[in-house]
Design an enzyme around this catalytic site. Structure first.
Site, PDB file in Angstrom:
ATOM      1  N   ASP A  11       0.839  -1.189   0.000  1.00  0.00           N
ATOM      2  CA  ASP A  11       0.000   0.000   0.000  1.00  0.00           C
ATOM      3  C   ASP A  11       0.878   1.245   0.000  1.00  0.00           C
ATOM      4  O   ASP A  11       2.047   1.205   0.397  1.00  0.00           O
ATOM      5  CB  ASP A  11      -0.913   0.013   1.232  1.00  0.00           C
ATOM      6  CG  ASP A  11      -2.142   0.901   1.048  1.00  0.00           C
ATOM      7  OD1 ASP A  11      -2.394   1.343  -0.088  1.00  0.00           O
ATOM      8  OD2 ASP A  11      -2.852   1.155   2.034  1.00  0.00           O
ATOM      9  N   GLY A  12       0.290   2.358  -0.457  1.00  0.00           N
ATOM     10  CA  GLY A  12       1.001   3.625  -0.500  1.00  0.00           C
ATOM     11  C   GLY A  12       0.141   4.748   0.040  1.00  0.00           C
ATOM     12  O   GLY A  12      -1.086   4.629   0.113  1.00  0.00           O
ATOM     13  N   GLU A  50       2.078   3.748  -4.248  1.00  0.00           N
ATOM     14  CA  GLU A  50       1.453   2.439  -4.489  1.00  0.00           C
ATOM     15  C   GLU A  50       2.362   1.572  -5.352  1.00  0.00           C
ATOM     16  O   GLU A  50       2.574   0.385  -5.060  1.00  0.00           O
ATOM     17  CB  GLU A  50       0.101   2.624  -5.189  1.00  0.00           C
ATOM     18  CG  GLU A  50      -0.952   3.363  -4.391  1.00  0.00           C
ATOM     19  CD  GLU A  50      -1.684   2.489  -3.388  1.00  0.00           C
ATOM     20  OE1 GLU A  50      -1.273   1.331  -3.179  1.00  0.00           O
ATOM     21  OE2 GLU A  50      -2.668   2.984  -2.809  1.00  0.00           O
ATOM     22  N   ASP A  73      -4.851  -2.404  -2.852  1.00  0.00           N
ATOM     23  CA  ASP A  73      -6.146  -1.754  -3.056  1.00  0.00           C
ATOM     24  C   ASP A  73      -6.102  -0.757  -4.207  1.00  0.00           C
ATOM     25  O   ASP A  73      -7.057  -0.006  -4.425  1.00  0.00           O
ATOM     26  CB  ASP A  73      -6.633  -1.070  -1.761  1.00  0.00           C
ATOM     27  CG  ASP A  73      -5.683   0.010  -1.256  1.00  0.00           C
ATOM     28  OD1 ASP A  73      -4.812   0.466  -2.022  1.00  0.00           O
ATOM     29  OD2 ASP A  73      -5.819   0.414  -0.080  1.00  0.00           O
ATOM     30  N   HIS A 128      -9.423   0.067   3.619  1.00  0.00           N
ATOM     31  CA  HIS A 128     -10.168   0.507   4.809  1.00  0.00           C
ATOM     32  C   HIS A 128     -11.440  -0.310   5.027  1.00  0.00           C
ATOM     33  O   HIS A 128     -12.477   0.216   5.408  1.00  0.00           O
ATOM     34  CB  HIS A 128     -10.488   1.996   4.706  1.00  0.00           C
ATOM     35  CG  HIS A 128      -9.288   2.841   4.393  1.00  0.00           C
ATOM     36  ND1 HIS A 128      -8.224   2.984   5.272  1.00  0.00           N
ATOM     37  CD2 HIS A 128      -8.959   3.557   3.276  1.00  0.00           C
ATOM     38  CE1 HIS A 128      -7.307   3.771   4.717  1.00  0.00           C
ATOM     39  NE2 HIS A 128      -7.726   4.127   3.515  1.00  0.00           N
ATOM     40  N   ASP A 138      -1.164  -0.197   5.160  1.00  0.00           N
ATOM     41  CA  ASP A 138      -1.566   1.208   5.172  1.00  0.00           C
ATOM     42  C   ASP A 138      -0.977   1.922   6.389  1.00  0.00           C
ATOM     43  O   ASP A 138      -0.531   3.079   6.277  1.00  0.00           O
ATOM     44  CB  ASP A 138      -3.095   1.311   5.183  1.00  0.00           C
ATOM     45  CG  ASP A 138      -3.579   2.751   5.284  1.00  0.00           C
ATOM     46  OD1 ASP A 138      -3.419   3.495   4.304  1.00  0.00           O
ATOM     47  OD2 ASP A 138      -4.107   3.125   6.351  1.00  0.00           O
TER      48      ASP A 138
END
Length: 245
Positions: A11-12, A50, A73, A128, A138
């Site tokens: 994740d980024g 990302e 995501d 989320h 995250d």
């Protein structure tokens, strides 16, 4: 049954987009070892972070005879590596509209890292939504973006306090949103588009779009009621659908 894959979550994050950014990744090997990875940049975008998370995770994995399952995501990353990159390469790293491909350096690095690894499958997880691996990646990315690097875990899976292998059954990439209408109701927007500091983005709600452009000098934004209208708006701004996340 096939071989158990190396499981990756990546994740980024970027504060301001562009602004201070961070990336986070978790690598779980079939023999039960977990490695958390993370890093940051002083001025970057969410898309670059990302991509960086996936690149660094795959570089850590390195060449392997078994499969690697990457969970992210970012629809931008998955569509880019699965679909768009082939056209970009054929056109000499130009978009369908003739512009330069945004983040070309990282797309080339991601493709090279994936090729060195071998068999990589790409899985979409919703951000989320309480998916443990995604939430932890995250957290790492956000901490680096905030300039507060967290302690990163390296050790056996049995001692890892994140249930990282609790992965949704359905990890398909969702279809792009479509505008709909019904009697007595206003047709829903296909998407909301924005450009901030030269970086285009697609949003599913006006609230998301407004948060990005509010108070940003020179920001542009517009609602699209169809895929064709979205394409036309982006073209008028000098971009193509390949350029947006």
């Amino acid at each position: 049954m096939g071989a158990m894959p190396v499981v990756v979550f990546a994740d980024g994050a970027a504060k301001g987009n562009p602004g201070p950014g961070g990336w986070g990744a978790i690598v779980v090997t079939p023999d039960g070892h977990v490695t958390e990875l993370g890093g940051g940049a002083g001025h970057t975008t969410n898309n670059r972070m990302e991509l960086s998370a996936c690149i660094e995770a795959l570089r850590h994995v390195g060449p392997t005879s078994g499969p690697v399952a990457v969970h992210t995501d970012s629809a931008y990353v998955i569509r880019g590596i699965r679909e768009w990159i082939h056209g970009w390469r054929r056109r000499g790293w130009r978009t369908a509209e003739g512009g330069d491909v945004v983040n070309r350096d990282l797309w080339e690095a991601l493709a090279a890292a994936a090729e060195r690894v071998g068999t990589v499958t790409w899985h979409h997880v919703r951000g989320h939504q309480g998916i443990p691996g995604n939430e932890r990646a995250d957290e790492i990315a956000t901490a680096f973006a905030a300039g507060r690097p967290p302690a990163l875990y390296h050790g056996p899976l049995i001692r890892y306090d994140v249930p990282v292998l609790d992965i949704p059954v359905d990890t398909r990439l969702p279809a792009r949103p479509r505008g709909t209408s019904s009697a007595g109701r206003k047709a829903a927007a296909h998407s909301y588009l924005s450009v901030v500091d030269g970086e285009p983005a697609r949003h599913t709600t006006w609230a998301d779009c407004e948060r990005r452009v509010k108070g940003r000098s020179g920001a542009r934004f517009k609602k699209a009621m169809s895929g064709a209208e979205e394409e036309a708006i982006l073209r008028s701004w000098g971009f193509s659908v390949d350029d947006v996340r």
